[in-house]
Scaffold this motif. Structure first.
Motif, PDB file in Angstrom:
ATOM      1  N   TRP A 105       5.161  -8.744 -23.566  1.00  0.00           N
ATOM      2  CA  TRP A 105       4.171  -8.434 -22.888  1.00  0.00           C
ATOM      3  C   TRP A 105       4.521  -7.304 -21.606  1.00  0.00           C
ATOM      4  CZ3 TRP A 105       6.303 -13.406 -23.062  1.00  0.00           C
ATOM      5  CH2 TRP A 105       6.638 -13.873 -21.681  1.00  0.00           C
ATOM      6  N   GLU A 106       3.322  -6.691 -21.007  1.00  0.00           N
ATOM      7  CA  GLU A 106       3.646  -5.956 -19.910  1.00  0.00           C
ATOM      8  C   GLU A 106       2.879  -6.225 -18.643  1.00  0.00           C
ATOM      9  OE1 GLU A 106       4.426  -2.176 -22.957  1.00  0.00           O
ATOM     10  OE2 GLU A 106       2.783  -2.010 -21.322  1.00  0.00           O
ATOM     11  N   VAL A 107       3.436  -5.681 -17.452  1.00  0.00           N
ATOM     12  CA  VAL A 107       2.713  -5.591 -16.294  1.00  0.00           C
ATOM     13  C   VAL A 107       2.608  -4.452 -15.430  1.00  0.00           C
ATOM     14  CG1 VAL A 107       2.804  -7.244 -14.080  1.00  0.00           C
ATOM     15  CG2 VAL A 107       3.679  -8.300 -16.005  1.00  0.00           C
ATOM     16  N   THR A 108       1.382  -4.279 -15.049  1.00  0.00           N
ATOM     17  CA  THR A 108       1.192  -3.321 -14.051  1.00  0.00           C
ATOM     18  C   THR A 108       1.318  -3.624 -12.598  1.00  0.00           C
ATOM     19  OG1 THR A 108      -0.218  -1.981 -15.729  1.00  0.00           O
ATOM     20  CG2 THR A 108      -0.523  -1.335 -13.562  1.00  0.00           C
ATOM     21  N   VAL A 109       1.920  -2.774 -11.866  1.00  0.00           N
ATOM     22  CA  VAL A 109       2.041  -3.295 -10.467  1.00  0.00           C
ATOM     23  C   VAL A 109       1.296  -2.272  -9.589  1.00  0.00           C
ATOM     24  CG1 VAL A 109       3.857  -3.747  -8.525  1.00  0.00           C
ATOM     25  CG2 VAL A 109       4.339  -4.089 -11.067  1.00  0.00           C
ATOM     26  N   ALA A 163       8.869   0.587 -10.742  1.00  0.00           N
ATOM     27  CA  ALA A 163       8.196   1.123 -11.849  1.00  0.00           C
ATOM     28  C   ALA A 163       6.721   0.534 -11.597  1.00  0.00           C
ATOM     29  CB  ALA A 163       8.572   0.601 -13.225  1.00  0.00           C
ATOM     30  N   ASP A 164       5.608   1.168 -11.916  1.00  0.00           N
ATOM     31  CA  ASP A 164       4.313   1.047 -11.987  1.00  0.00           C
ATOM     32  C   ASP A 164       4.058   0.160 -13.147  1.00  0.00           C
ATOM     33  OD1 ASP A 164       3.909   2.619  -9.685  1.00  0.00           O
ATOM     34  OD2 ASP A 164       3.174   4.247 -11.071  1.00  0.00           O
ATOM     35  N   ARG A 165       4.711  -0.072 -14.016  1.00  0.00           N
ATOM     36  CA  ARG A 165       4.395  -0.722 -15.206  1.00  0.00           C
ATOM     37  C   ARG A 165       5.801  -1.184 -15.797  1.00  0.00           C
ATOM     38  NH1 ARG A 165      -0.632  -0.359 -19.160  1.00  0.00           N
ATOM     39  NH2 ARG A 165       0.128  -1.712 -21.234  1.00  0.00           N
ATOM     40  N   VAL A 166       6.277  -2.532 -16.245  1.00  0.00           N
ATOM     41  CA  VAL A 166       7.263  -2.985 -16.657  1.00  0.00           C
ATOM     42  C   VAL A 166       6.980  -3.849 -18.025  1.00  0.00           C
ATOM     43  CG1 VAL A 166       8.582  -2.698 -14.732  1.00  0.00           C
ATOM     44  CG2 VAL A 166       7.267  -4.850 -15.304  1.00  0.00           C
ATOM     45  N   GLY A 167       8.074  -3.885 -18.729  1.00  0.00           N
ATOM     46  CA  GLY A 167       7.789  -4.855 -19.759  1.00  0.00           C
ATOM     47  C   GLY A 167       8.728  -6.150 -19.675  1.00  0.00           C
ATOM     48  N   LEU A 177      15.830 -13.379 -22.284  1.00  0.00           N
ATOM     49  CA  LEU A 177      14.525 -12.983 -21.302  1.00  0.00           C
ATOM     50  C   LEU A 177      14.999 -11.727 -20.999  1.00  0.00           C
ATOM     51  CD1 LEU A 177      11.537 -13.560 -20.004  1.00  0.00           C
ATOM     52  CD2 LEU A 177      12.893 -14.029 -18.148  1.00  0.00           C
ATOM     53  N   GLY A 178      14.171 -10.580 -21.584  1.00  0.00           N
ATOM     54  CA  GLY A 178      14.604  -9.108 -20.990  1.00  0.00           C
ATOM     55  C   GLY A 178      13.662  -8.397 -20.231  1.00  0.00           C
ATOM     56  N   LEU A 179      14.072  -7.454 -19.421  1.00  0.00           N
ATOM     57  CA  LEU A 179      13.240  -6.757 -18.631  1.00  0.00           C
ATOM     58  C   LEU A 179      13.378  -5.370 -19.185  1.00  0.00           C
ATOM     59  CD1 LEU A 179      11.564  -6.150 -15.898  1.00  0.00           C
ATOM     60  CD2 LEU A 179      13.840  -5.404 -14.741  1.00  0.00           C
ATOM     61  N   VAL A 180      12.058  -4.844 -19.497  1.00  0.00           N
ATOM     62  CA  VAL A 180      11.935  -3.577 -20.309  1.00  0.00           C
ATOM     63  C   VAL A 180      11.557  -2.341 -19.604  1.00  0.00           C
ATOM     64  CG1 VAL A 180      11.014  -2.523 -22.454  1.00  0.00           C
ATOM     65  CG2 VAL A 180      11.773  -4.882 -22.325  1.00  0.00           C
ATOM     66  N   ASP A 181      12.296  -1.202 -19.432  1.00  0.00           N
ATOM     67  CA  ASP A 181      11.892  -0.124 -19.055  1.00  0.00           C
ATOM     68  C   ASP A 181      11.000   0.600 -20.017  1.00  0.00           C
ATOM     69  OD1 ASP A 181      11.700   2.778 -18.601  1.00  0.00           O
ATOM     70  OD2 ASP A 181      13.519   2.675 -16.959  1.00  0.00           O
ATOM     71  N   ILE A 182       9.655   0.762 -19.887  1.00  0.00           N
ATOM     72  CA  ILE A 182       8.753   1.258 -20.857  1.00  0.00           C
ATOM     73  C   ILE A 182       9.190   2.362 -21.311  1.00  0.00           C
ATOM     74  CG2 ILE A 182       6.296   1.503 -21.342  1.00  0.00           C
ATOM     75  CD1 ILE A 182       5.733  -0.838 -19.794  1.00  0.00           C
ATOM     76  N   GLU A 183       9.386   3.444 -20.459  1.00  0.00           N
ATOM     77  CA  GLU A 183       9.614   4.933 -20.585  1.00  0.00           C
ATOM     78  C   GLU A 183      10.646   5.074 -21.481  1.00  0.00           C
ATOM     79  OE1 GLU A 183       9.394   6.982 -16.983  1.00  0.00           O
ATOM     80  OE2 GLU A 183       6.988   6.928 -16.735  1.00  0.00           O
ATOM     81  N   ARG A 185      12.339   2.955 -23.139  1.00  0.00           N
ATOM     82  CA  ARG A 185      12.254   1.919 -24.140  1.00  0.00           C
ATOM     83  C   ARG A 185      13.657   1.187 -24.484  1.00  0.00           C
ATOM     84  NH1 ARG A 185       8.769   4.274 -29.383  1.00  0.00           N
ATOM     85  NH2 ARG A 185       6.728   4.584 -28.360  1.00  0.00           N
ATOM     86  N   ARG A 186      14.105   0.760 -23.287  1.00  0.00           N
ATOM     87  CA  ARG A 186      15.510  -0.060 -23.309  1.00  0.00           C
ATOM     88  C   ARG A 186      15.313  -1.327 -22.484  1.00  0.00           C
ATOM     89  NH1 ARG A 186      20.001   2.821 -20.248  1.00  0.00           N
ATOM     90  NH2 ARG A 186      21.131   0.858 -20.754  1.00  0.00           N
ATOM     91  N   VAL A 187      15.886  -2.295 -22.878  1.00  0.00           N
ATOM     92  CA  VAL A 187      16.008  -3.582 -22.116  1.00  0.00           C
ATOM     93  C   VAL A 187      17.047  -3.229 -20.866  1.00  0.00           C
ATOM     94  CG1 VAL A 187      16.553  -5.973 -22.047  1.00  0.00           C
ATOM     95  CG2 VAL A 187      15.431  -5.041 -23.839  1.00  0.00           C
ATOM     96  N   VAL A 188      16.766  -3.274 -19.814  1.00  0.00           N
ATOM     97  CA  VAL A 188      17.560  -2.803 -18.619  1.00  0.00           C
ATOM     98  C   VAL A 188      18.393  -3.948 -18.118  1.00  0.00           C
ATOM     99  CG1 VAL A 188      16.223  -0.794 -17.992  1.00  0.00           C
ATOM    100  CG2 VAL A 188      15.855  -3.024 -17.041  1.00  0.00           C
ATOM    101  N   HIS A 189      17.990  -5.187 -18.296  1.00  0.00           N
ATOM    102  CA  HIS A 189      18.671  -6.258 -17.814  1.00  0.00           C
ATOM    103  C   HIS A 189      18.221  -7.793 -18.654  1.00  0.00           C
ATOM    104  CE1 HIS A 189      21.469  -8.478 -15.041  1.00  0.00           C
ATOM    105  NE2 HIS A 189      20.554  -9.682 -15.371  1.00  0.00           N
TER     106      HIS A 189
END
Length: 224
Positions: A105-109, A163-167, A177-183, A185-189
């Motif tokens: 899922w994604e979240v807009t901040v 980021a304004d929006r993360v996955g 549990l991964g934090l996704v950089d949407i632009e 397209r990678r799990v950054v942590h």
């Protein structure tokens, strides 16, 4: 709150940044018999935010998919008493209970300088804040820096900016549990844990607003 162990986390309460001490040993919440969750084991997780869990400083909007922080919030005495509601910290859960599967899922901040996104055990104590005990796993943003947090242990995350929006990617069986950089397209942590009990999407917010986007497929070519 009474304390048995000090913690290093800094959070915001009632519009002020404060250092805090954790609640006494972890407590479970006894749900009313009428309470029911939707249960998800598939890959397209669809959820809304659960008003019954929302702290009195949080307002839900857009059909309960978004949450906004109010500096003063509501007088707790004017909020319907509910054992599922967070009492001391500005936290809200999603209304989905996850017992297996791989979900995204994604979240807009918007206009927020302090927030947390992740998952928590459905029966997490409502006296604690997400990230401060061993039953919640979150990625947070504060003081212009990202971090991963569980059991009150903070690990800096340096590969993603504001980021304004993360996955968020959850693989229940793999314990990831991964934090996704949407632009990119990678799990950054990634936070790794052996999940044993049902989980809910979890959010903490101390200014601005968050908008959740669920029912999404995992991005193609996601790395990490």
């Amino acid at each position: 709150m009474a304390s048995s162990r000090s913690v290093a986390c800094v959070s915001r309460l009632a519009g002020r940044t404060v250092s805090f001490v954790s609640a006494s040993p972890k407590k479970s919440v006894l749900w009313p018999a009428r309470r029911q969750f939707i249960t998800s084991t598939g890959n397209s997780l669809q959820f809304r935010l659960d008003e019954r869990t929302a702290h009195s400083s949080l307002d839900l909007f857009k059909k309960d998919t978004g949450v906004i922080y109010r500096v003063l919030g509501l007088d707790p005495s004017h909020v319907q008493a509910n054992p599922e509601r967070f009492r001391d910290w500005a936290v809200v859960f999603g209304d989905e209970k996850i017992t297996g599967g791989r979900h995204y899922w994604e979240v807009t901040v918007k206009k927020s300088q302090e927030f947390r996104v992740g998952v928590a055990e459905a029966l997490m104590s409502r006296d604690d804040c997400v990230g401060t005990d061993g039953s919640s796993w979150v990625f947070g943003y504060a003081q212009r820096k990202w971090f991963a947090m569980t059991n009150n242990k903070i690990v800096p995350v340096t590969l993603v900016g504001k980021a304004d929006r993360v996955g968020v990617l959850l693989d229940f069986e793999a314990g990831v549990l991964g934090l996704v950089d949407i632009e990119k397209r990678r799990v950054v942590h990634a936070i790794r844990n052996h999940f044993k009990t049902p989980l809910c999407p979890a959010f903490g917010l101390w200014d601005g607003e968050l908008l959740t986007h669920s029912g999404l497929e995992e991005p193609e070519g996601l790395e990490g």
